[in-house]
Design a protein around this motif. Structure first.
Motif, PDB file in Angstrom:
ATOM      1  N   LEU A 199       2.768  21.258 -13.891  1.00 16.28           N
ATOM      2  CA  LEU A 199       3.862  20.776 -13.052  1.00 16.28           C
ATOM      3  C   LEU A 199       3.415  20.707 -11.608  1.00 16.28           C
ATOM      4  O   LEU A 199       2.779  21.629 -11.109  1.00 16.28           O
ATOM      5  CB  LEU A 199       5.076  21.701 -13.163  1.00 16.28           C
ATOM      6  CG  LEU A 199       5.800  21.696 -14.498  1.00 16.28           C
ATOM      7  CD1 LEU A 199       6.916  22.731 -14.490  1.00 16.28           C
ATOM      8  CD2 LEU A 199       6.364  20.325 -14.795  1.00 16.28           C
ATOM      9  N   ALA A 200       3.776  19.603 -10.935  1.00 19.74           N
ATOM     10  CA  ALA A 200       3.388  19.418  -9.537  1.00 19.74           C
ATOM     11  C   ALA A 200       4.539  18.758  -8.781  1.00 19.74           C
ATOM     12  O   ALA A 200       5.391  18.101  -9.365  1.00 19.74           O
ATOM     13  CB  ALA A 200       2.140  18.542  -9.446  1.00 19.74           C
ATOM     14  N   TYR A 201       4.537  18.957  -7.459  1.00 12.89           N
ATOM     15  CA  TYR A 201       5.454  18.192  -6.616  1.00 12.89           C
ATOM     16  C   TYR A 201       4.647  17.100  -5.935  1.00 12.89           C
ATOM     17  O   TYR A 201       3.462  17.254  -5.668  1.00 12.89           O
ATOM     18  CB  TYR A 201       6.189  19.080  -5.605  1.00 12.89           C
ATOM     19  CG  TYR A 201       5.313  19.684  -4.543  1.00 12.89           C
ATOM     20  CD1 TYR A 201       5.074  19.012  -3.349  1.00 12.89           C
ATOM     21  CD2 TYR A 201       4.737  20.934  -4.725  1.00 12.89           C
ATOM     22  CE1 TYR A 201       4.270  19.570  -2.369  1.00 12.89           C
ATOM     23  CE2 TYR A 201       3.925  21.494  -3.748  1.00 12.89           C
ATOM     24  CZ  TYR A 201       3.706  20.808  -2.576  1.00 12.89           C
ATOM     25  OH  TYR A 201       2.900  21.360  -1.612  1.00 12.89           O
ATOM     26  N   VAL A 202       5.303  15.970  -5.675  1.00 15.24           N
ATOM     27  CA  VAL A 202       4.634  14.799  -5.120  1.00 15.24           C
ATOM     28  C   VAL A 202       5.451  14.297  -3.931  1.00 15.24           C
ATOM     29  O   VAL A 202       6.663  14.104  -4.039  1.00 15.24           O
ATOM     30  CB  VAL A 202       4.499  13.673  -6.177  1.00 15.24           C
ATOM     31  CG1 VAL A 202       3.808  12.461  -5.590  1.00 15.24           C
ATOM     32  CG2 VAL A 202       3.790  14.157  -7.416  1.00 15.24           C
ATOM     33  N   ILE A 203       4.782  14.080  -2.814  1.00 18.91           N
ATOM     34  CA  ILE A 203       5.382  13.444  -1.644  1.00 18.91           C
ATOM     35  C   ILE A 203       4.651  12.123  -1.459  1.00 18.91           C
ATOM     36  O   ILE A 203       3.425  12.117  -1.334  1.00 18.91           O
ATOM     37  CB  ILE A 203       5.231  14.316  -0.385  1.00 18.91           C
ATOM     38  CG1 ILE A 203       5.868  15.684  -0.600  1.00 18.91           C
ATOM     39  CG2 ILE A 203       5.828  13.617   0.825  1.00 18.91           C
ATOM     40  CD1 ILE A 203       5.553  16.687   0.482  1.00 18.91           C
ATOM     41  N   GLU A 204       5.398  11.013  -1.478  1.00 15.50           N
ATOM     42  CA  GLU A 204       4.725   9.724  -1.368  1.00 15.50           C
ATOM     43  C   GLU A 204       5.470   8.772  -0.453  1.00 15.50           C
ATOM     44  O   GLU A 204       6.679   8.897  -0.245  1.00 15.50           O
ATOM     45  CB  GLU A 204       4.500   9.095  -2.740  1.00 15.50           C
ATOM     46  CG  GLU A 204       5.724   8.657  -3.481  1.00 15.50           C
ATOM     47  CD  GLU A 204       5.395   8.096  -4.846  1.00 15.50           C
ATOM     48  OE1 GLU A 204       4.745   7.028  -4.914  1.00 15.50           O
ATOM     49  OE2 GLU A 204       5.782   8.728  -5.838  1.00 15.50           O
ATOM     50  N   GLY A 205       4.719   7.848   0.094  1.00 16.68           N
ATOM     51  CA  GLY A 205       5.277   6.818   0.949  1.00 16.68           C
ATOM     52  C   GLY A 205       4.673   5.472   0.614  1.00 16.68           C
ATOM     53  O   GLY A 205       3.488   5.373   0.293  1.00 16.68           O
ATOM     54  N   ILE A 206       5.491   4.426   0.682  1.00 12.41           N
ATOM     55  CA  ILE A 206       5.037   3.063   0.417  1.00 12.41           C
ATOM     56  C   ILE A 206       5.356   2.230   1.655  1.00 12.41           C
ATOM     57  O   ILE A 206       6.501   2.186   2.106  1.00 12.41           O
ATOM     58  CB  ILE A 206       5.740   2.460  -0.817  1.00 12.41           C
ATOM     59  CG1 ILE A 206       5.492   3.334  -2.052  1.00 12.41           C
ATOM     60  CG2 ILE A 206       5.256   1.034  -1.063  1.00 12.41           C
ATOM     61  CD1 ILE A 206       6.328   2.929  -3.260  1.00 12.41           C
TER      62      ILE A 206
ATOM     63  N   PHE B 293       9.346   9.067  -1.130  1.00 12.26           N
ATOM     64  CA  PHE B 293       9.873   9.714  -2.331  1.00 12.26           C
ATOM     65  C   PHE B 293       9.384  11.160  -2.397  1.00 12.26           C
ATOM     66  O   PHE B 293       8.235  11.459  -2.054  1.00 12.26           O
ATOM     67  CB  PHE B 293       9.387   8.996  -3.595  1.00 12.26           C
ATOM     68  CG  PHE B 293       9.943   7.617  -3.750  1.00 12.26           C
ATOM     69  CD1 PHE B 293      11.153   7.400  -4.393  1.00 12.26           C
ATOM     70  CD2 PHE B 293       9.249   6.524  -3.263  1.00 12.26           C
ATOM     71  CE1 PHE B 293      11.658   6.118  -4.531  1.00 12.26           C
ATOM     72  CE2 PHE B 293       9.741   5.246  -3.407  1.00 12.26           C
ATOM     73  CZ  PHE B 293      10.950   5.034  -4.038  1.00 12.26           C
ATOM     74  N   LEU B 294      10.257  12.036  -2.852  1.00  4.31           N
ATOM     75  CA  LEU B 294       9.911  13.424  -3.179  1.00  4.31           C
ATOM     76  C   LEU B 294      10.170  13.568  -4.673  1.00  4.31           C
ATOM     77  O   LEU B 294      11.301  13.378  -5.131  1.00  4.31           O
ATOM     78  CB  LEU B 294      10.756  14.405  -2.376  1.00  4.31           C
ATOM     79  CG  LEU B 294      10.481  15.881  -2.615  1.00  4.31           C
ATOM     80  CD1 LEU B 294       9.021  16.212  -2.300  1.00  4.31           C
ATOM     81  CD2 LEU B 294      11.397  16.743  -1.768  1.00  4.31           C
ATOM     82  N   SER B 295       9.099  13.883  -5.437  1.00  2.00           N
ATOM     83  CA  SER B 295       9.195  13.841  -6.895  1.00  2.00           C
ATOM     84  C   SER B 295       8.626  15.098  -7.535  1.00  2.00           C
ATOM     85  O   SER B 295       7.851  15.835  -6.927  1.00  2.00           O
ATOM     86  CB  SER B 295       8.421  12.640  -7.447  1.00  2.00           C
ATOM     87  OG  SER B 295       8.855  11.444  -6.864  1.00  2.00           O
ATOM     88  N   ILE B 296       8.986  15.287  -8.792  1.00  3.39           N
ATOM     89  CA  ILE B 296       8.399  16.317  -9.653  1.00  3.39           C
ATOM     90  C   ILE B 296       7.639  15.582 -10.744  1.00  3.39           C
ATOM     91  O   ILE B 296       8.158  14.644 -11.354  1.00  3.39           O
ATOM     92  CB  ILE B 296       9.481  17.216 -10.267  1.00  3.39           C
ATOM     93  CG1 ILE B 296      10.178  18.005  -9.167  1.00  3.39           C
ATOM     94  CG2 ILE B 296       8.870  18.161 -11.292  1.00  3.39           C
ATOM     95  CD1 ILE B 296      11.350  18.835  -9.652  1.00  3.39           C
ATOM     96  N   LYS B 297       6.414  16.022 -10.999  1.00  2.85           N
ATOM     97  CA  LYS B 297       5.522  15.347 -11.944  1.00  2.85           C
ATOM     98  C   LYS B 297       5.037  16.351 -12.984  1.00  2.85           C
ATOM     99  O   LYS B 297       4.644  17.467 -12.637  1.00  2.85           O
ATOM    100  CB  LYS B 297       4.331  14.768 -11.174  1.00  2.85           C
ATOM    101  CG  LYS B 297       3.233  14.181 -12.008  1.00  2.85           C
ATOM    102  CD  LYS B 297       2.122  13.686 -11.096  1.00  2.85           C
ATOM    103  CE  LYS B 297       0.841  13.449 -11.826  1.00  2.85           C
ATOM    104  NZ  LYS B 297      -0.246  13.064 -10.939  1.00  2.85           N
TER     105      LYS B 297
ATOM    106  N   LEU C   5       0.841  -1.196   0.000  1.00  2.96           N
ATOM    107  CA  LEU C   5       0.000   0.000   0.000  1.00  2.96           C
ATOM    108  C   LEU C   5       0.876   1.245   0.000  1.00  2.96           C
ATOM    109  O   LEU C   5       1.841   1.340   0.759  1.00  2.96           O
ATOM    110  CB  LEU C   5      -0.910   0.003   1.236  1.00  2.96           C
ATOM    111  CG  LEU C   5      -1.880   1.171   1.359  1.00  2.96           C
ATOM    112  CD1 LEU C   5      -2.890   1.152   0.219  1.00  2.96           C
ATOM    113  CD2 LEU C   5      -2.593   1.129   2.695  1.00  2.96           C
ATOM    114  N   GLY C   6       0.514   2.173  -0.853  1.00  2.52           N
ATOM    115  CA  GLY C   6       1.223   3.451  -0.918  1.00  2.52           C
ATOM    116  C   GLY C   6       0.244   4.601  -0.842  1.00  2.52           C
ATOM    117  O   GLY C   6      -0.953   4.451  -1.089  1.00  2.52           O
ATOM    118  N   GLY C   7       0.753   5.755  -0.495  1.00  2.00           N
ATOM    119  CA  GLY C   7      -0.059   6.962  -0.453  1.00  2.00           C
ATOM    120  C   GLY C   7       0.768   8.144  -0.909  1.00  2.00           C
ATOM    121  O   GLY C   7       2.001   8.151  -0.782  1.00  2.00           O
ATOM    122  N   LYS C   8       0.110   9.136  -1.488  1.00  2.00           N
ATOM    123  CA  LYS C   8       0.855  10.315  -1.917  1.00  2.00           C
ATOM    124  C   LYS C   8      -0.005  11.563  -1.848  1.00  2.00           C
ATOM    125  O   LYS C   8      -1.228  11.504  -1.926  1.00  2.00           O
ATOM    126  CB  LYS C   8       1.460  10.136  -3.299  1.00  2.00           C
ATOM    127  CG  LYS C   8       0.497   9.876  -4.439  1.00  2.00           C
ATOM    128  CD  LYS C   8       1.285   9.656  -5.726  1.00  2.00           C
ATOM    129  CE  LYS C   8       0.427   9.091  -6.836  1.00  2.00           C
ATOM    130  NZ  LYS C   8       1.180   8.898  -8.059  1.00  2.00           N
TER     131      LYS C   8
END
Length: 188
Positions: A101-108, A120-124, A82-85
């Motif tokens: 453009l968005a920034y994404v903070i996610e955890g699995i 993870f800290l990502s650019i989308k 299970l992951g969430g962002k």
């Protein structure tokens, strides 16, 4: 005498204006072509108003969202983790040439592992004007479980998405595996 002449001329002009107005109104009532043109103009006005309403709805799209998803990353015998962002637009009101453009903070969540969370800290970047609004991005992992990720995905609609991730977790810069994800997103 000049007063009478000016009064008579004024009355004559008023009568002509009244006669022309009544005649024009009668022609419009009897003229089906004029009525058709009026209907076409009304249809065009309604179309323009609907277009403006649609444009306003598109610009008022939500700028942030929270997602829950299932992924094959480090799933082992369990099959899915299970992951969430959380994601939010960099530019709240501006959409640059169809790209958002968005920034994404996610955890699995990784069950039964020494570090049971990968973050993870990502650019989308999302291509809004395309079918299924495809997106792609890159990000760094900050919990020590991997090095980086790259991902591509499709927004099936406003709330459901599918995604393929390449996650480097082998301690070598060019080694990693592909993982699949499917999820649900709530926009606000």
């Amino acid at each position: 005498m000049t007063n009478k002449k000016s009064l008579i001329s004024s009355m004559t002009i008023l009568m002509l204006i009244l006669l022309i107005s009544v005649s024009a109104a009668a022609q419009e009532i009897d003229n089906p072509e004029a009525q058709e043109i009026d209907r076409e103009m009304q249809d065009r006005i309604e179309l323009i108003q609907a277009s403006q309403s649609l444009t306003a709805q598109q610009t008022n799209k939500s700028a942030a969202g929270v997602s829950l998803y299932l992924t094959t990353f480090h799933s082992g015998e369990k099959e899915l983790n299970l992951g969430g962002k959380f994601e939010s637009d960099f530019f709240q009101n501006d959409r640059y040439q169809g790209i958002n453009l968005a920034y994404v903070i996610e955890g699995i969540y990784l069950e039964d592992e020494d570090i049971n969370l990968a973050g993870f800290l990502s650019i989308k970047a999302t291509l809004n004007d395309k079918l299924f609004s495809p997106y792609f991005g890159v990000g760094a992992e900050f919990m020590g479980k991997a090095d980086y990720q790259g991902f591509v995905g499709l927004n099936l609609n406003d709330n459901f998405f599918v995604e393929t991730k390449f996650i480097n977790d082998k301690d070598e810069l060019d080694n990693g595996d592909f993982y699949s994800s499917v999820g649900f997103k709530l926009n606000f």
